[in-house]
Enzyme design. Structure first.
Site, PDB file in Angstrom:
ATOM      1  N   HIS A 228      -7.204  -1.364   7.136  1.00 22.36           N
ATOM      2  CA  HIS A 228      -6.098  -1.880   6.531  1.00 22.36           C
ATOM      3  C   HIS A 228      -5.188  -0.440   5.981  1.00 22.36           C
ATOM      4  CE1 HIS A 228      -6.669  -1.530   2.018  1.00 22.36           C
ATOM      5  NE2 HIS A 228      -8.322  -1.579   2.457  1.00 22.36           N
TER       6      HIS A 228
ATOM      7  N   ASP B  59      -9.113   4.412  -0.408  1.00 21.98           N
ATOM      8  CA  ASP B  59      -9.114   3.134   0.094  1.00 21.98           C
ATOM      9  C   ASP B  59      -7.687   2.806   0.170  1.00 21.98           C
ATOM     10  OD1 ASP B  59      -9.360   0.296   0.455  1.00 21.98           O
ATOM     11  OD2 ASP B  59     -10.056  -0.125  -1.547  1.00 21.98           O
TER      12      ASP B  59
ATOM     13  N   GLU C 287      -3.846  -6.175   3.262  1.00 24.60           N
ATOM     14  CA  GLU C 287      -5.322  -6.582   2.975  1.00 24.60           C
ATOM     15  C   GLU C 287      -5.544  -6.883   1.325  1.00 24.60           C
ATOM     16  OE1 GLU C 287      -9.867  -5.497   2.163  1.00 24.60           O
ATOM     17  OE2 GLU C 287      -7.974  -4.692   1.441  1.00 24.60           O
ATOM     18  N   GLU C 288      -4.962  -5.903   0.734  1.00 25.73           N
ATOM     19  CA  GLU C 288      -5.110  -6.097  -0.783  1.00 25.73           C
ATOM     20  C   GLU C 288      -4.641  -7.470  -1.400  1.00 25.73           C
ATOM     21  OE1 GLU C 288      -7.302  -4.065  -1.970  1.00 25.73           O
ATOM     22  OE2 GLU C 288      -7.154  -2.114  -1.256  1.00 25.73           O
TER      23      GLU C 288
ATOM     24  N   ASP D  57     -12.933   0.971   6.223  1.00 26.88           N
ATOM     25  CA  ASP D  57     -11.961   0.528   5.157  1.00 26.88           C
ATOM     26  C   ASP D  57     -11.855   1.997   4.145  1.00 26.88           C
ATOM     27  OD1 ASP D  57     -10.730  -0.280   2.634  1.00 26.88           O
ATOM     28  OD2 ASP D  57     -11.541  -2.247   2.881  1.00 26.88           O
TER      29      ASP D  57
ATOM     30  N   HIS E 186      -9.392   1.937  -6.751  1.00 27.93           N
ATOM     31  CA  HIS E 186      -7.970   0.952  -7.091  1.00 27.93           C
ATOM     32  C   HIS E 186      -7.242   1.435  -8.319  1.00 27.93           C
ATOM     33  CE1 HIS E 186      -9.075  -2.989  -4.875  1.00 27.93           C
ATOM     34  NE2 HIS E 186      -9.023  -1.967  -3.838  1.00 27.93           N
TER      35      HIS E 186
END
Length: 334
Positions: A26, A36, A73-74, A102, A204
């Site tokens: 993604h 990520d 995706e998130e 990923d 994140h």
């Protein structure tokens, strides 16, 4: 409300264009997303560049390679799920495997998760890529680290199944939380996920940045190269092998282990009254025997093809074997 975009590229197969090896990562991130997902996006772009160089030299994959950059995706795996739902019937017929990456790099420690039929394929690939720091193969470094960390104490219920001495580093089971989910859990397509991990305390957050990656995660970006090499090798072996390199003997072993662990826990908790395990045990034995038969037939057919060359009957038999392996149906008539 805004549009999201999946970016899909294809390298058409020269012999079996209706068989797809799918690579996916993604592209959207919470903030900067250096690990990520951008380490995975970097690995995909580098693998694609490698494929392009090979194409210029005359290489063509036997089967089609599809490279997918997912959006959304998130927000709930939206990009990959919508694509998989839209093409569900075609994917169930044509998809050989889905290879997800990923967070490709957040350190130097390799790890992987996959369906058991892909274990040997993944381990073989790690034997052929060098670990950038140690000079050993990725496989050797992975095994050494796993054995150093192997627990010696008796396991708790939550850890049960981890109390056996390891012959090889474990490849984990795929759960959810990334773009392999619609392919594996919804469509039953053999799938994998892999990458190099480390002390990734900025997940994140706004600190998952190029600065963090260049200072802590992979300062020389050598593990990004290794990730691209591994991903590309696995894809090419699935795309080019005459006989698909799936081994369902490992699947049978894993099912047997899960059942044994379940029985062990049930007995300890006195939950086995009135339960007869014989039918399940017999079913697992039958599956194991069929997996052994198909693996033997696959090897014999590939050997025969190498000996006799293009033979219509041998090619037809190989196609039936490959179709059965793709459909996870090792009991299919050969």
């Amino acid at each position: 409300i805004r549009k999201i975009w999946n970016v899909i590229a294809r390298i058409e197969g020269s012999e079996e264009s209706d068989r797809w090896v799918i690579m996916g990562n993604h592209r959207d991130a919470w903030t900067f997303g250096a690990v990520d997902p951008n380490s995975g996006s970097t690995a995909m772009l580098e693998a694609a560049r490698g494929f392009g160089a090979l194409l210029k030299k005359g290489w063509k994959p036997r089967r089609t390679i599809v490279l997918c950059s997912w959006d959304g995706e998130e927000y709930g795996l939206i990009g990959s799920t919508e694509w998989a739902e839209e093409l569900a019937e075609e994917l169930k017929e044509k998809a050989v495997a889905y290879l997800n990456v990923d967070a490709a790099v957040s350190g130097a420690n390799f790890g992987a998760s996959s369906v058991p039929s892909m274990w040997k394929l993944l381990r073989a690939a790690t034997r052929d890529v060098k670990d950038p720091k140690t000079g050993l193969s990725v496989y050797e470094q992975w095994q050494n680290r796993s054995r150093e960390q192997e627990p010696t104490a008796e396991m708790t219920d939550a850890e049960e199944g981890s109390d056996k001495p390891i012959a090889e580093a474990r490849i984990g089971a795929l759960g959810s939380g990334s773009d392999f989910t619609p392919f594996l859990q919804h469509l039953g397509i053999p799938s994998s996920d892999m990458g190099f991990g480390g002390d990734y305390g900025v997940y994140h957050s706004a600190y998952d940045s190029f600065h963090w990656m260049s200072r802590f995660g992979d300062p020389d970006f050598v593990y990004h190269v290794a990730a691209a090499q591994l991903w590309g090798i696995v894809a090419m072996r699935l795309a080019d092998a005459a006989g698909l390199p799936f081994d369902y003997r490992d699947y049978a072993t894993q099912i047997s282990d899960f059942f044994d662990q379940g029985l062990k826990t049930a007995k300890r908790r006195k939950l086995t009254a009135g339960f007869n395990p014989e039918m399940m045990t017999k079913a697992i034995e039958n599956f194991s025997e069929e997996a052994e038969r198909v693996e033997k037939l696959r090897h014999e057919t590939i050997k025969e093809l190498g000996r006799v060359g293009v033979d219509v009957r041998v090619l037809a038999r190989l196609k039936r074997i490959n179709d059965a392996l793709m459909a996870n149906d090792v009991s299919a008539r050969m």
